[in-house]
Design a protein around this motif. Structure first.
Motif, PDB file in Angstrom:
ATOM      1  N   GLN A 169      78.629  18.929  72.456  1.00  0.00           N
ATOM      2  CA  GLN A 169      79.185  18.514  71.170  1.00  0.00           C
ATOM      3  C   GLN A 169      78.522  19.296  70.033  1.00  0.00           C
ATOM      4  O   GLN A 169      77.890  18.728  69.156  1.00  0.00           O
ATOM      5  CB  GLN A 169      78.953  17.015  70.968  1.00  0.00           C
ATOM      6  CG  GLN A 169      79.747  16.138  71.897  1.00  0.00           C
ATOM      7  CD  GLN A 169      81.222  16.131  71.594  1.00  0.00           C
ATOM      8  OE1 GLN A 169      81.982  16.841  72.230  1.00  0.00           O
ATOM      9  NE2 GLN A 169      81.642  15.367  70.627  1.00  0.00           N
ATOM     10  N   CYS A 170      78.672  20.603  70.029  1.00  0.00           N
ATOM     11  CA  CYS A 170      77.989  21.396  69.008  1.00  0.00           C
ATOM     12  C   CYS A 170      78.661  22.754  68.875  1.00  0.00           C
ATOM     13  O   CYS A 170      78.488  23.633  69.734  1.00  0.00           O
ATOM     14  CB  CYS A 170      76.517  21.559  69.354  1.00  0.00           C
ATOM     15  SG  CYS A 170      75.585  22.434  68.090  1.00  0.00           S
ATOM     16  N   TRP A 225      83.067  35.719  74.995  1.00  0.00           N
ATOM     17  CA  TRP A 225      83.529  34.340  74.812  1.00  0.00           C
ATOM     18  C   TRP A 225      83.624  33.590  76.147  1.00  0.00           C
ATOM     19  O   TRP A 225      83.733  32.365  76.161  1.00  0.00           O
ATOM     20  CB  TRP A 225      84.896  34.313  74.124  1.00  0.00           C
ATOM     21  CG  TRP A 225      84.795  34.311  72.640  1.00  0.00           C
ATOM     22  CD1 TRP A 225      85.160  35.305  71.775  1.00  0.00           C
ATOM     23  CD2 TRP A 225      84.285  33.255  71.812  1.00  0.00           C
ATOM     24  NE1 TRP A 225      84.892  34.950  70.480  1.00  0.00           N
ATOM     25  CE2 TRP A 225      84.363  33.696  70.460  1.00  0.00           C
ATOM     26  CE3 TRP A 225      83.756  31.989  72.073  1.00  0.00           C
ATOM     27  CZ2 TRP A 225      83.939  32.911  69.398  1.00  0.00           C
ATOM     28  CZ3 TRP A 225      83.333  31.211  71.012  1.00  0.00           C
ATOM     29  CH2 TRP A 225      83.436  31.666  69.691  1.00  0.00           C
ATOM     30  N   LYS A 226      83.576  34.319  77.275  1.00  0.00           N
ATOM     31  CA  LYS A 226      83.778  33.624  78.552  1.00  0.00           C
ATOM     32  C   LYS A 226      82.620  32.666  78.865  1.00  0.00           C
ATOM     33  O   LYS A 226      82.839  31.598  79.452  1.00  0.00           O
ATOM     34  CB  LYS A 226      83.980  34.618  79.681  1.00  0.00           C
ATOM     35  CG  LYS A 226      82.745  35.358  80.152  1.00  0.00           C
ATOM     36  CD  LYS A 226      83.081  36.222  81.368  1.00  0.00           C
ATOM     37  CE  LYS A 226      81.834  36.949  81.882  1.00  0.00           C
ATOM     38  NZ  LYS A 226      82.127  37.758  83.084  1.00  0.00           N
ATOM     39  N   TRP A 227      81.399  33.033  78.462  1.00  0.00           N
ATOM     40  CA  TRP A 227      80.256  32.166  78.759  1.00  0.00           C
ATOM     41  C   TRP A 227      80.254  30.895  77.913  1.00  0.00           C
ATOM     42  O   TRP A 227      80.104  29.799  78.458  1.00  0.00           O
ATOM     43  CB  TRP A 227      78.946  32.937  78.595  1.00  0.00           C
ATOM     44  CG  TRP A 227      78.865  34.143  79.477  1.00  0.00           C
ATOM     45  CD1 TRP A 227      78.817  35.458  79.103  1.00  0.00           C
ATOM     46  CD2 TRP A 227      78.841  34.154  80.912  1.00  0.00           C
ATOM     47  NE1 TRP A 227      78.764  36.283  80.193  1.00  0.00           N
ATOM     48  CE2 TRP A 227      78.768  35.514  81.322  1.00  0.00           C
ATOM     49  CE3 TRP A 227      78.860  33.159  81.883  1.00  0.00           C
ATOM     50  CZ2 TRP A 227      78.724  35.888  82.667  1.00  0.00           C
ATOM     51  CZ3 TRP A 227      78.823  33.527  83.218  1.00  0.00           C
ATOM     52  CH2 TRP A 227      78.756  34.868  83.601  1.00  0.00           C
ATOM     53  N   PRO A 228      80.433  30.976  76.574  1.00  0.00           N
ATOM     54  CA  PRO A 228      80.473  29.717  75.801  1.00  0.00           C
ATOM     55  C   PRO A 228      81.668  28.843  76.155  1.00  0.00           C
ATOM     56  O   PRO A 228      81.545  27.613  76.167  1.00  0.00           O
ATOM     57  CB  PRO A 228      80.536  30.196  74.342  1.00  0.00           C
ATOM     58  CG  PRO A 228      80.958  31.618  74.387  1.00  0.00           C
ATOM     59  CD  PRO A 228      80.446  32.157  75.691  1.00  0.00           C
ATOM     60  N   LEU A 268      81.524  25.010  77.471  1.00  0.00           N
ATOM     61  CA  LEU A 268      82.275  23.918  76.850  1.00  0.00           C
ATOM     62  C   LEU A 268      83.095  23.151  77.881  1.00  0.00           C
ATOM     63  O   LEU A 268      83.062  21.917  77.935  1.00  0.00           O
ATOM     64  CB  LEU A 268      83.188  24.473  75.748  1.00  0.00           C
ATOM     65  CG  LEU A 268      84.098  23.463  75.050  1.00  0.00           C
ATOM     66  CD1 LEU A 268      83.276  22.442  74.290  1.00  0.00           C
ATOM     67  CD2 LEU A 268      85.073  24.176  74.109  1.00  0.00           C
ATOM     68  N   ILE A 269      83.826  23.886  78.708  1.00  0.00           N
ATOM     69  CA  ILE A 269      84.711  23.246  79.682  1.00  0.00           C
ATOM     70  C   ILE A 269      83.910  22.467  80.728  1.00  0.00           C
ATOM     71  O   ILE A 269      84.198  21.307  81.027  1.00  0.00           O
ATOM     72  CB  ILE A 269      85.617  24.299  80.360  1.00  0.00           C
ATOM     73  CG1 ILE A 269      86.593  24.885  79.328  1.00  0.00           C
ATOM     74  CG2 ILE A 269      86.387  23.679  81.519  1.00  0.00           C
ATOM     75  CD1 ILE A 269      87.335  26.119  79.814  1.00  0.00           C
ATOM     76  N   PHE A 270      82.864  23.109  81.266  1.00  0.00           N
ATOM     77  CA  PHE A 270      82.093  22.447  82.329  1.00  0.00           C
ATOM     78  C   PHE A 270      81.327  21.244  81.791  1.00  0.00           C
ATOM     79  O   PHE A 270      81.404  20.145  82.358  1.00  0.00           O
ATOM     80  CB  PHE A 270      81.114  23.427  82.980  1.00  0.00           C
ATOM     81  CG  PHE A 270      80.189  22.754  83.956  1.00  0.00           C
ATOM     82  CD1 PHE A 270      80.642  22.375  85.211  1.00  0.00           C
ATOM     83  CD2 PHE A 270      78.875  22.456  83.611  1.00  0.00           C
ATOM     84  CE1 PHE A 270      79.807  21.737  86.114  1.00  0.00           C
ATOM     85  CE2 PHE A 270      78.030  21.820  84.507  1.00  0.00           C
ATOM     86  CZ  PHE A 270      78.497  21.457  85.759  1.00  0.00           C
ATOM     87  N   MET A 271      80.578  21.428  80.692  1.00  0.00           N
ATOM     88  CA  MET A 271      79.733  20.351  80.186  1.00  0.00           C
ATOM     89  C   MET A 271      80.569  19.165  79.718  1.00  0.00           C
ATOM     90  O   MET A 271      80.246  18.014  80.013  1.00  0.00           O
ATOM     91  CB  MET A 271      78.843  20.867  79.054  1.00  0.00           C
ATOM     92  CG  MET A 271      77.760  21.830  79.516  1.00  0.00           C
ATOM     93  SD  MET A 271      76.680  22.396  78.177  1.00  0.00           S
ATOM     94  CE  MET A 271      75.796  20.864  77.800  1.00  0.00           C
ATOM     95  N   GLY A 274      83.737  18.425  80.576  1.00  0.00           N
ATOM     96  CA  GLY A 274      84.430  17.826  81.725  1.00  0.00           C
ATOM     97  C   GLY A 274      83.493  16.978  82.554  1.00  0.00           C
ATOM     98  O   GLY A 274      83.841  15.857  82.960  1.00  0.00           O
ATOM     99  N   PHE A 275      82.292  17.502  82.804  1.00  0.00           N
ATOM    100  CA  PHE A 275      81.301  16.759  83.587  1.00  0.00           C
ATOM    101  C   PHE A 275      80.902  15.481  82.859  1.00  0.00           C
ATOM    102  O   PHE A 275      80.775  14.417  83.477  1.00  0.00           O
ATOM    103  CB  PHE A 275      80.072  17.650  83.824  1.00  0.00           C
ATOM    104  CG  PHE A 275      79.008  17.006  84.654  1.00  0.00           C
ATOM    105  CD1 PHE A 275      79.147  16.885  86.027  1.00  0.00           C
ATOM    106  CD2 PHE A 275      77.858  16.505  84.066  1.00  0.00           C
ATOM    107  CE1 PHE A 275      78.170  16.284  86.800  1.00  0.00           C
ATOM    108  CE2 PHE A 275      76.868  15.902  84.822  1.00  0.00           C
ATOM    109  CZ  PHE A 275      77.033  15.790  86.203  1.00  0.00           C
ATOM    110  N   ALA A 276      80.710  15.574  81.536  1.00  0.00           N
ATOM    111  CA  ALA A 276      80.321  14.412  80.740  1.00  0.00           C
ATOM    112  C   ALA A 276      81.411  13.336  80.787  1.00  0.00           C
ATOM    113  O   ALA A 276      81.112  12.136  80.916  1.00  0.00           O
ATOM    114  CB  ALA A 276      80.062  14.833  79.295  1.00  0.00           C
ATOM    115  N   TYR A 277      82.670  13.761  80.680  1.00  0.00           N
ATOM    116  CA  TYR A 277      83.795  12.805  80.702  1.00  0.00           C
ATOM    117  C   TYR A 277      83.853  12.061  82.037  1.00  0.00           C
ATOM    118  O   TYR A 277      83.956  10.825  82.081  1.00  0.00           O
ATOM    119  CB  TYR A 277      85.114  13.539  80.452  1.00  0.00           C
ATOM    120  CG  TYR A 277      86.315  12.624  80.369  1.00  0.00           C
ATOM    121  CD1 TYR A 277      86.745  12.114  79.147  1.00  0.00           C
ATOM    122  CD2 TYR A 277      87.012  12.252  81.520  1.00  0.00           C
ATOM    123  CE1 TYR A 277      87.848  11.262  79.072  1.00  0.00           C
ATOM    124  CE2 TYR A 277      88.112  11.405  81.462  1.00  0.00           C
ATOM    125  CZ  TYR A 277      88.516  10.907  80.228  1.00  0.00           C
ATOM    126  OH  TYR A 277      89.600  10.059  80.159  1.00  0.00           O
TER     127      TYR A 277
END
Length: 699
Positions: A658-659, A673-676, A680-683, A685-688
């Motif tokens: 969330q940042c 941009w592929k790394w950020p 975003l997608i992994f963190m 999605g995992f958090a959800y």
């Protein structure tokens, strides 16, 4: 910045007390920023010198030599070679540690070869008697061709004399103290003849380093002087040996050590603090004390700030003339800002403990300890520095990866650092823990809320390590580095250094977050105070016709109207739209809005809820904590912030990215941009998924 000020560069090895000298010269008159075009933190301070002369003091990254092995070390070389830089130094202060003078002087002799007036600052002079050290200052000044300032940044002596030397820098010799070109006389003579108007040592640095500030193309210099990588390394080694031969000769007469006076306290303490079992036990015990203290010590000031802002909102509403501006101030700005200022005590205590651990020399022992663990997960001990720095903020922590030479280790560290619990998460954790975890003590000693906070920090760090292990297996990037860390001497933390660090870090957090929160609070207030269609505009009439007025007081009726308006406002419509996606996590639409807005900065979560709960309710003097605790789900009739939804929120914020600023800095450091986007997608999605599982089990 005034151009007529003297530019002073502070240069030195790590752990020589360079930052302490910087603080002694500048106090709180400091600025922190980034070097143009690159992402390495710099500090600029402003200092008043004798005779009404002013100086710009530039604190450069620590480096062992001008043979850079990492990106942050390159910063020193690039500045020292670029005369067009507005911060190019008029005088260099090479800060050394009296106990490690031989090693520190290598860098000093290299800086002298750049023919910049250079002052040798010998720090920690208060330890000389204890260590049996005596210095022949006149002899050292004569042979090193410089002026020496013998100081103790801890005791504060020698600083006045140092300022006097800075003022008279033009009288200091800029002549090199040795001729390093004898390592290959023929080669360097040819180089000198080819470029007679250029400084020889600068040419050598351009050839060996990735820099170019001589108004010459690198290929122009390298054309006739190209050497293989192995030949260049061989010459650099010969240069280093030559310099140490000179340094040894000078120190034979210039420095005497009575070994019988030296005490072995440090080695005895190291055996305990870096022990393969007790070292970890002590480290976790320290963490435990820190998180217990954060909750216990901060309660009184937090409650005071919370109640003060609640009263301030009511006072503004009652005292100012009614209208849109008054509503904005009392329902938007004051609750929004109060929602972040309440956490100043906890954040200040966190920075206080981190500063004490760093100042005492203990943090280097932690880095050494953790290297053994990191190696098993594809990282090195150097990765611990960014991960620990991440407890303050992920942005400078990701910048700190620049001292990791190996690209694979550096990339993995960048990607997993956001899992570390940063200070921006602390407001979210603090308010949710206070709502759903009982304020009780386990075994009559341990605060349960403090234990929960510590577990969340360990959870974030553990996830960072686990993710690093997975990435180490997935990423097919070759390379391995060897970990070397210097163990500084133990010392009592300097009150001034700790105080400046706490004030600067807390101020940066408050003002950095404050600007975002103020802007978002205004936008949120507008979106919550206005809405489309008849349902919002005719809310009063609709509620009165659909409600049995005889059973409600006037205040209860007004509250129903305000609640109906809020649900049909722009922000209410937005929240209701996303509610189906977040309700399985135990969140209502108001929490959903807070989750969305906190993408700008995590700490905005609390400020958002403070603003939403205050719209149409400015007469209520309840604190934000009490308002959140009283919030009821109209469908289930249960409290919104219960144990299940609270744990779900804690887990979501523990893992979600969330940042927006972290994404930006990851893009900058990886140049892709592929790394950020992957972060975003992994963190997220995992958090959800984890928050969903937790809520469904606990509800």
């Amino acid at each position: 910045m005034i151009n007529t000020n003297i530019n002073v560069a502070l240069i030195g090895n790590p752990n020589t007390g360079k930052t302490s000298v910087f603080n002694q010269l500048t106090g709180l008159n400091q600025q922190v920023g980034n070097y143009p075009g690159i992402t390495v933190e710099k500090k600029i301070g402003f200092c008043k010198l004798p005779y009404n002369i002013k100086a710009n003091i530039l604190d450069l990254p620590g480096t062992y030599s001008l043979n850079a092995s990492s990106i942050d070390e390159n910063v020193v070389i690039e500045l020292m070679l670029n005369k067009n830089d507005k911060l190019y130094p008029d005088v260099a202060l090479v800060v050394t540690d009296v106990e490690n003078l031989k090693r520190n002087l290598l860098l000093f002799t290299q800086i002298k070869d750049l023919e910049i007036p250079t002052i040798l600052v010998i720090n920690m002079a208060d330890r000389m008697e204890h260590k049996g050290i005596t210095l022949n200052i006149p002899y050292l000044e004569e042979h090193l061709k410089t002026k020496i300032a013998l100081i103790s940044s801890r005791k504060g002596f020698g600083i006045t004399e140092l300022k006097e030397l800075i003022v008279t820098y033009k009288s200091i010799s800029s002549e090199p103290c040795l001729n390093a070109s004898v390592i290959d006389t023929e080669y360097f003579n040819s180089l000198r003849k080819a470029f007679p108007n250029q400084l020889l040592y600068k040419l050598w640095l351009v050839i060996t380093q990735d820099v170019n500030f001589l108004n010459l193309e690198r290929k122009e210099i390298q054309g006739s002087f190209t050497k293989s990588h192995s030949d260049l390394k061989r010459l650099q080694q010969k240069e280093t040996i030559k310099r140490y031969q000179f340094i040894n000769d000078v120190l034979k007469e210039g420095l005497k050590v009575d070994a019988t006076l030296a005490k072995d306290f440090r080695s005895k303490l190291d055996r305990v603090l870096t022990h393969k079992i007790w070292g970890y036990v002590i480290f976790f015990a320290i963490l435990f004390v820190i998180f217990q203290s954060i909750f216990d010590w901060s309660k009184i000031p937090m409650d005071f700030i919370d109640s003060t802002f609640a009263s301030l909102g009511t006072l503004a509403n009652d005292s100012l003339p009614s209208g849109v501006l008054t509503n904005l101030i009392s329902q938007g700005i004051i609750p929004g800002i109060g929602g972040i200022l309440i956490f100043i005590p906890q954040i200040a205590f966190l920075f206080l403990f981190i500063s004490i651990l760093e100042e005492s020399g203990y943090m280097s022992r932690v880095v050494f300890l953790m290297d053994k663990i990191m190696r098993k997960f594809g990282l090195s001990g150097k990765s611990v520095v960014p991960l620990i720095s991440g407890t303050a903020c992920a942005i400078p922590a990701i910048m700190a990866t620049r001292n990791i030479e190996n690209w694979k280790e550096r990339l993995i560290t960048i990607l997993v650092t956001p899992f570390t619990t940063c200070s921006a998460r602390l407001p979210v954790y603090a308010i949710i823990i206070a709502l759903v975890i009982p304020d009780t003590r386990v075994f009559g000693i341990f605060n349960l809320q403090g234990l929960t906070l510590m577990l969340l920090y360990l959870l974030g760090f553990g996830m960072a390590i686990f993710s690093a292990h997975i990435l180490n297996k997935i990423l097919k990037i070759k390379g391995k580095t060897f970990f070397v860390v210097e163990m500084p001497n133990y010392k009592l933390p300097m009150f001034k250094n700790v105080a400046i660090n706490v004030i600067e870090k807390t101020k940066a957090f408050v003002f950095g977050a404050g600007k975002i929160i103020l802007a978002i609070s205004i936008v949120l207030w507008f979106m919550a105070s206005y809405g489309p269609g008849e349902e919002f505009n005719n809310a009063d009439e609709i509620i009165r016709t659909t409600t049995d007025n005889t059973t409600l007081t006037q205040q209860q009726l007004q509250n129903k109207v305000a609640s109906y308006k809020l649900e049909n406002s722009y922000i209410g419509i937005m929240g209701k739209t996303i509610e189906p996606a977040i309700s399985p996590l135990g969140y209502d639409w108001k929490i959903g809005i807070a989750v969305l807005t906190s993408f700008a900065a995590r700490e905005v979560f609390v400020g958002t809820l403070a603003t939403i709960y205050s719209v149409g309710d400015s007469d209520n003097e309840d604190t934000i904590k009490n308002k959140m605790a009283a919030e009821i789900n109209p469908v289930t009739g249960k409290k919104i912030f219960n144990f299940a939804s609270g744990i779900s929120l804690l887990l979501f914020y523990a893992f979600a990215l969330q940042c927006a600023s972290t994404l930006a800095i990851t893009r900058k450091e990886t140049n892709s941009w592929k790394w950020p986007l992957g972060q975003l997608i992994f963190m997220s999605g995992f958090a959800y998924v984890l928050a969903l599982i937790a809520y469904q089990i606990l509800k």
